[in-house]
Design a protein around this motif. Structure first.
Motif, PDB file in Angstrom:
ATOM      1  N   GLN A 241       0.843  -1.196   0.000  1.00 40.63           N
ATOM      2  CA  GLN A 241       0.000   0.000   0.000  1.00 40.63           C
ATOM      3  C   GLN A 241       0.884   1.253   0.000  1.00 40.63           C
ATOM      4  OE1 GLN A 241      -3.274   0.142  -0.195  1.00 40.63           O
ATOM      5  NE2 GLN A 241      -3.838  -2.010   0.156  1.00 40.63           N
ATOM      6  N   PRO A 242       0.355   2.369  -0.531  1.00 47.13           N
ATOM      7  CA  PRO A 242       1.116   3.623  -0.518  1.00 47.13           C
ATOM      8  C   PRO A 242       1.434   4.070   0.906  1.00 47.13           C
ATOM      9  CG  PRO A 242      -0.800   3.777  -1.961  1.00 47.13           C
ATOM     10  CD  PRO A 242      -0.947   2.501  -1.207  1.00 47.13           C
ATOM     11  N   GLU A 243       2.479   4.842   1.056  1.00 46.88           N
ATOM     12  CA  GLU A 243       2.873   5.317   2.375  1.00 46.88           C
ATOM     13  C   GLU A 243       1.764   6.128   3.027  1.00 46.88           C
ATOM     14  OE1 GLU A 243       4.631   5.880   5.846  1.00 46.88           O
ATOM     15  OE2 GLU A 243       5.274   4.492   4.278  1.00 46.88           O
ATOM     16  N   SER A 244       1.010   6.882   2.223  1.00 49.38           N
ATOM     17  CA  SER A 244      -0.085   7.674   2.783  1.00 49.38           C
ATOM     18  C   SER A 244      -1.151   6.781   3.406  1.00 49.38           C
ATOM     19  CB  SER A 244      -0.710   8.547   1.698  1.00 49.38           C
ATOM     20  OG  SER A 244      -1.211   7.745   0.632  1.00 49.38           O
ATOM     21  N   PHE A 245      -1.395   5.623   2.806  1.00 46.68           N
ATOM     22  CA  PHE A 245      -2.358   4.651   3.348  1.00 46.68           C
ATOM     23  C   PHE A 245      -1.846   4.106   4.674  1.00 46.68           C
ATOM     24  CE2 PHE A 245      -4.271   0.509   3.910  1.00 46.68           C
ATOM     25  CZ  PHE A 245      -5.568   0.655   3.448  1.00 46.68           C
ATOM     26  N   LYS A 246      -0.569   3.733   4.705  1.00 46.06           N
ATOM     27  CA  LYS A 246       0.016   3.195   5.931  1.00 46.06           C
ATOM     28  C   LYS A 246      -0.012   4.225   7.049  1.00 46.06           C
ATOM     29  CE  LYS A 246       3.160   0.219   3.298  1.00 46.06           C
ATOM     30  NZ  LYS A 246       4.568  -0.152   3.018  1.00 46.06           N
ATOM     31  N   GLN A 247       0.310   5.472   6.716  1.00 41.39           N
ATOM     32  CA  GLN A 247       0.294   6.526   7.718  1.00 41.39           C
ATOM     33  C   GLN A 247      -1.104   6.741   8.266  1.00 41.39           C
ATOM     34  OE1 GLN A 247       2.746   7.969   9.103  1.00 41.39           O
ATOM     35  NE2 GLN A 247       1.850   9.759  10.137  1.00 41.39           N
ATOM     36  N   ALA A 248      -2.108   6.693   7.397  1.00 38.51           N
ATOM     37  CA  ALA A 248      -3.487   6.877   7.844  1.00 38.51           C
ATOM     38  C   ALA A 248      -3.901   5.760   8.802  1.00 38.51           C
ATOM     39  CB  ALA A 248      -4.426   6.932   6.646  1.00 38.51           C
ATOM     40  N   LYS A 249      -3.476   4.550   8.526  1.00 36.80           N
ATOM     41  CA  LYS A 249      -3.795   3.437   9.429  1.00 36.80           C
ATOM     42  C   LYS A 249      -3.109   3.624  10.782  1.00 36.80           C
ATOM     43  CE  LYS A 249      -6.494   0.868   6.880  1.00 36.80           C
ATOM     44  NZ  LYS A 249      -7.927   0.725   7.228  1.00 36.80           N
TER      45      LYS A 249
ATOM     46  N   GLU B 132      -2.087   6.432  12.246  1.00 35.29           N
ATOM     47  CA  GLU B 132      -2.624   7.550  13.021  1.00 35.29           C
ATOM     48  C   GLU B 132      -4.044   7.262  13.509  1.00 35.29           C
ATOM     49  OE1 GLU B 132      -0.944   9.909  14.175  1.00 35.29           O
ATOM     50  OE2 GLU B 132       0.878   9.553  13.019  1.00 35.29           O
TER      51      GLU B 132
END
Length: 596
Positions: free
Chosen positions: A549-557, A559
């Motif tokens: 998954q994109p880094e933005s997806f991982k970060q959203a999970k 947070e």
């Protein structure tokens, strides 16, 4: 007017990255359920829900269903019947039904995201095919060969729909009080006489025939729930050779005037000697009906999830666009006359609460669906038995928590809109009204709580709970040294231990006072739900980090998980304290004193 976009990226994440559905399907023998096939199903389900059903959501709310009192016929809102024809033509009716009866035979785990999308697109419309699956399950597990041959083909194809006729005017969840009679006929059928209320899709104009599963009493039936039998009672009589006969002696006597789901036909059904056929053994109807309860209650939990997600999507969009006041820490949009709502902490609290409950709830629900598939198709009998036990434990949590969280999320979404949420223009008030029923039908939240504590925890000695606790501990062991989830391991272990201790304490208290079961049940259910979601959030972070998954997806999970552990999981403290307070604070006041 509210809009809907199917959350395909998160659905795929839960199915494939979190649950490993492609490997599971291969292991269970679903050769056709490849990643490509499942992706295609999700894409088409999204298109149907977004372009066909969602635009009819407000139409159904405003137009409602109409009853012709002279004939008992029901006309559904404009566009509903055409949408159902589209649904049948596309093969959705038989998506997870057996191939031998015309279905596509895909796993329940594939049907669940499609169901979520349908409910988010148009909950009232989704109620019409909702219980057809129950009729299929009842016939598969309890029907005679001729009944399966006569009924299953048209049901699976979508040419007929099904209902569950349980509730009567004088009894709700206490089915032992029901009075509907079943008198034997000479041809082996029975004459069914009685009145059933709150019958979803009891009458409509989608199909030529409607198949009612009716609970009734035979003449020699013992009193109470042990004297209930189940009958299949079609709108048009069906002979043993499958031929369709005359109109049966049943009709819709009234449509309920409801708080929400106006586009759904909620009927009073009158049976006046209608021809019905016994399904299963005499006096064993309640047990037969419970064959369908796991899937029916999971389906209603998905309704709460779908509404919560649609509400969240619209609240998020509005909060990004709506300009209101300046941020307390300084202007975030200095080129505009005010900052968008999303910069304000309280709005973010409501949005993050919705996001955390929706995405965590999706993992919880899809896992339950995977257990349905394992329980039905695993080669190993022990694995099937364990899946059945864990599923039974989780179903009341899924049904009650996802629907109660659906009410909470639609409330938060409406609140994000402010006064604009209270008027019909943006559609938030409809979602809030529609969500309210989900905590009531297929067993109220209190009924789910009693089932969880009284049956699944105490009678079955917590077989499902033990599995859940073992899953949590195994995850914590496996993730030792994983920096991405390190912050979640200790609090998750702590809450799992608390869950176990509360379970033992309730069992001990109940030995001295049976009221302790009912007094603890509601709070125990929600304590269980929040701990289960903590597990799925920790697992979601781990799965996201290990995925492509994109880094933005991982970060959203990451947070969102932090928000969940910091601000929602502490709700368990209140539930624990309520459980530990015991039954005295609830039961001491005498009934006569309530009015003083």
């Amino acid at each position: 007017m509210s809009t809907y976009r199917a959350p395909l990226s998160d659905m795929r994440f839960v199915l494939f990255d979190l649950l490993g559905a492609d490997a599971l399907f291969a292991r269970l023998g679903f050769a056709e359920a490849t990643r490509d096939v499942v992706d295609a199903v999700l894409e088409e389900g999204a298109r149907f829900s977004e372009t066909v059903l969602a635009p009819l959501n407000r139409v159904g709310d405003e137009a409602g269903c109409q009853l012709d009192p002279a004939t008992g016929d029901v006309t559904t809102p404009p566009g509903f019947r055409q949408a159902y024809a589209h649904y049948v033509d596309a093969g959705w009716a038989g998506l997870v039904s057996p191939v031998e009866y015309g279905g596509q035979g895909l796993p329940q785990t594939v049907g669940v995201p499609v169901k979520e999308m349908i409910d988010a697109g148009n909950l009232a419309w989704g109620n019409f095919p909702l219980l057809t699956h129950g009729a299929t399950e009842a016939l598969l597990h309890h029907g005679e060969d001729w009944q399966r041959d006569a009924f299953l083909g048209p049901i699976v194809e979508g040419r007929w729909t099904g209902t569950m006729c349980l509730t009567e005017p004088h009894c709700g969840s206490d089915l032992g009080l029901l009075r509907t009679r079943a008198t034997p006929n000479d041809d082996g059928s029975h004459a069914i006489t009685g009145t059933k209320i709150f019958i979803t899709a009891g009458e409509h104009d989608f199909t030529d025939n409607i198949v009612h599963l009716v609970l009734a009493r035979l003449p020699d039936a013992p009193a109470g729930s042990k004297g209930i039998s189940m009958f299949i009672v079609p709108k048009f009589q069906i002979a043993r050779d499958g031929s369709v006969g005359a109109r049966n002696a049943l009709r819709c006597g009234a449509l309920e005037h409801k708080m929400g789901i106006h586009g759904s036909a909620t009927c009073v059904m009158n049976f006046d000697g209608a021809q019905g056929w016994l399904i299963g053994e005499p006096h064993k109807g309640l047990a037969a009906m419970f064959t369908m309860m796991n899937t029916a209650r999971l389906a209603v939990g998905l309704q709460g999830l779908g509404l919560a997600d649609r509400a969240y999507q619209n609240a998020l969009r509005y909060s990004r666009e709506r300009l209101q006041m300046r941020s307390l820490s300084g202007a975030k949009a200095p080129d505009k006359p005010a900052d968008p709502l999303i910069v304000h902490p309280d709005v973010r609290r409501m949005l993050l609460t919705q996001k955390a409950l929706v995405e965590g709830g999706r993992a919880l629900a899809y896992h339950a669906a995977s257990l349905l598939d394992i329980a039905a198709h695993a080669d190993d009998a022990g694995e099937r038995e364990r899946a059945e036990a864990l599923l039974g434990f989780l179903i009341p949590i899924v049904k009650a928590c996802l629907t109660e969280w659906g009410v909470e999320c639609t409330y938060h979404a409406l609140q994000c809109f402010g006064g604009h949420g209270y008027i019909a223009e943006h559609g938030m008030e409809q979602l809030a009204r529609d969500a309210r029923i989900t905590t009531l039908y297929e067993g109220t939240t209190g009924i789910q709580a009693l089932d969880l504590v009284g049956r699944k925890l105490l009678q079955l000695r917590g077989a499902g709970l033990k599995q859940m606790l073992a899953m949590i501990e195994q995850f914590c062991i496996e993730q030792q040294g994983n920096a991405a989830v390190a912050e979640f391991i200790a609090p998750l272990r702590d809450k799992a231990g608390e869950w176990q201790q509360l379970s033992l304490a309730i069992a001990q208290s109940a030995q001295g006072d049976a009221d302790e079961i009912g007094a603890a049940a509601y709070d125990y259910l929600f304590h269980s739900g929040y701990v289960a979601l903590a597990y799925w959030w920790a697992r979601s972070v781990a799965a996201a980090e290990a995925s492509s998954q994109p880094e933005s997806f991982k970060q959203a999970k990451r947070e969102t998980a932090r928000f969940y552990f910091a601000r929602i999981l502490p709700r368990t403290l209140v539930h624990r304290q309520a459980i530990e307070s015991g039954a005295a604070s609830l039961m001491s006041l005498q009934a006569a004193e309530f009015g003083t």
